[in-house]
Write an enzyme that holds these catalytic residues in place. Sequence first.
Site, PDB file in Angstrom:
ATOM      1  N   TYR A   1       1.823  -1.358   9.121  1.00 11.61           N
ATOM      2  CA  TYR A   1       2.862  -0.639   8.389  1.00 11.61           C
ATOM      3  C   TYR A   1       2.519  -0.650   6.908  1.00 11.61           C
ATOM      4  O   TYR A   1       2.213  -1.703   6.349  1.00 11.61           O
ATOM      5  CB  TYR A   1       4.219  -1.319   8.618  1.00 11.61           C
ATOM      6  CG  TYR A   1       5.373  -0.634   7.931  1.00 11.61           C
ATOM      7  CD1 TYR A   1       5.819   0.613   8.380  1.00 11.61           C
ATOM      8  CD2 TYR A   1       6.021  -1.219   6.852  1.00 11.61           C
ATOM      9  CE1 TYR A   1       6.890   1.253   7.757  1.00 11.61           C
ATOM     10  CE2 TYR A   1       7.099  -0.589   6.230  1.00 11.61           C
ATOM     11  CZ  TYR A   1       7.524   0.643   6.689  1.00 11.61           C
ATOM     12  OH  TYR A   1       8.581   1.263   6.069  1.00 11.61           O
TER      13      TYR A   1
ATOM     14  N   ASP B   1      -3.637  -3.856   2.023  1.00 11.22           N
ATOM     15  CA  ASP B   1      -2.205  -3.828   1.798  1.00 11.22           C
ATOM     16  C   ASP B   1      -1.713  -5.269   1.875  1.00 11.22           C
ATOM     17  O   ASP B   1      -1.493  -5.809   2.957  1.00 11.22           O
ATOM     18  CB  ASP B   1      -1.531  -2.943   2.848  1.00 11.22           C
ATOM     19  CG  ASP B   1      -0.012  -2.957   2.716  1.00 11.22           C
ATOM     20  OD1 ASP B   1       0.502  -3.718   1.875  1.00 11.22           O
ATOM     21  OD2 ASP B   1       0.646  -2.202   3.451  1.00 11.22           O
TER      22      ASP B   1
ATOM     23  N   LYS C   1       7.114  -7.180  -2.262  1.00  8.70           N
ATOM     24  CA  LYS C   1       7.771  -8.405  -1.793  1.00  8.70           C
ATOM     25  C   LYS C   1       7.683  -9.558  -2.812  1.00  8.70           C
ATOM     26  O   LYS C   1       8.363  -9.497  -3.816  1.00  8.70           O
ATOM     27  CB  LYS C   1       7.273  -8.748  -0.388  1.00  8.70           C
ATOM     28  CG  LYS C   1       7.589  -7.551   0.551  1.00  8.70           C
ATOM     29  CD  LYS C   1       7.487  -7.769   2.014  1.00  8.70           C
ATOM     30  CE  LYS C   1       8.120  -6.597   2.750  1.00  8.70           C
ATOM     31  NZ  LYS C   1       7.225  -5.779   3.551  1.00  8.70           N
TER      32      LYS C   1
END
Length: 429
Positions: free
Chosen positions: A144, A239, A267
């Site tokens: 994702y 990522d 995050k």
Amino acid sequence: MIYKRSSALFSEAEKVIPGGVNSPVRAFKAVGGTPIFVEKAKGAYLYDADGNQLIDYINSWGPMILGHAFTPVVQAVIEKAKLGTSYGMPTEVETKIAQLAVSMVPNIDKIRFVNSGTEACMSAVRLARGFTGKDKIIKFAGCYHGHSDSFLIQAGSGAVTFGSPNSPGVTIGTAKDTLLAQFNNLESVEQLVKANENEIACIIVEPVPGNMGCIPPNKGFLEGLRTLCDENGVLLIFDEVMTGFRLAKGGAQERLEVNADIVCFGKVIGGGLPVGAFASRNEIMKFLAPEGPVYQAGTLSGNPLAMAAGLAMLTELDENPSIFESLDEKTAYLHKGLSKVFESNQIVHTINRIGSMISVHFSEENVVDFESAALGNNENFKQFFHGMLQEGVYIAPSSFETWFLTDALTYKDLDFTIAACERVVQKMK
Ligand SMILES: *Cc1c(COP(=O)(O)O)cnc(C)c1O
């Protein structure tokens, strides 16, 4: 535990917010029931609208690595807010967090801040295309990279939880430029690179996928991607929205000793405020506007509150690298405790872990890619999830998600969790 008020708040929310939530993974679609509404959180605990205290293993899906309402972060935000919350002009705090990030992460010269992990990945790919002059990208099934169009092809996280890894609304034109490989399967990547010679701008990968459960890379897989990229003029994008500032100070690049060309963050880097970032070496970053031709912008990018929160968080991690060891040890302890409970109760399971990322799969097979992650017994997972919730332990409401530990967890909390697991598993047999 009773979740009556949460349930009433959800009914109200459903009337004015699609599905009652602002991000699909928050809904309990995969496990049934209605989501818990949070009132406040501190350290390792959530306090919900019904006054229940829950041990939190999601931690806002990763950012709260030092626990909720971590004092230096809260203090930094309060102090900054008094000075105004946004100017749309440069501020010193942006340079400070950039300097710190560049010093902590291996292999980067410059970093650009955005507002989410989605934006970071989307911009990283545009930069890779601009730099290489090529169009196609390779991604991995079950990875994702946020919800921008090019990535909603066999995406993980909420996309797969809700059974639509390919979203309507993504045009065929966009989808055809995203090629799909299998994680931990270097051959699947080599074939794509060969079949699309001189057309591939980048390979984007979660170095440790965390959006189909947690899947550590097989030995040699990331190294193989690095070599393949070098031999074919393809950029390698890590990522690290989940792994950055979590698996080590320098993220997966440091921990797994493989260098990427562009790295994406989110995050943890925002300390719980909306922040993303992407970073690379000078040669590539100078393609970015206003220095270069690849456009990327944001009214609230580098927002002072967000930068102050991120700076406080990164400073803490930079000054106390033992946090990463302590987190690893706590997660290993939990891993061992849970394994023992499942084994002694003959529950078919696989637990994956690296650092402070861990996932429980009710599956006999090793979980190494999307296909094997999908083999888990979802009925068992549902029972486990709701059982743990009744015990006051909050794990992600989907088997395709990772648990994120926070250093605020004590060994007492971990023992409580393991004992809760034992009681839940007794009922699952
Ligand atoms: C969460 C996540 C994203 C998206 O970040 P948002 O801030 O939700 O847009 C991208 N990549 C990975 C690996 C993620 O875990």
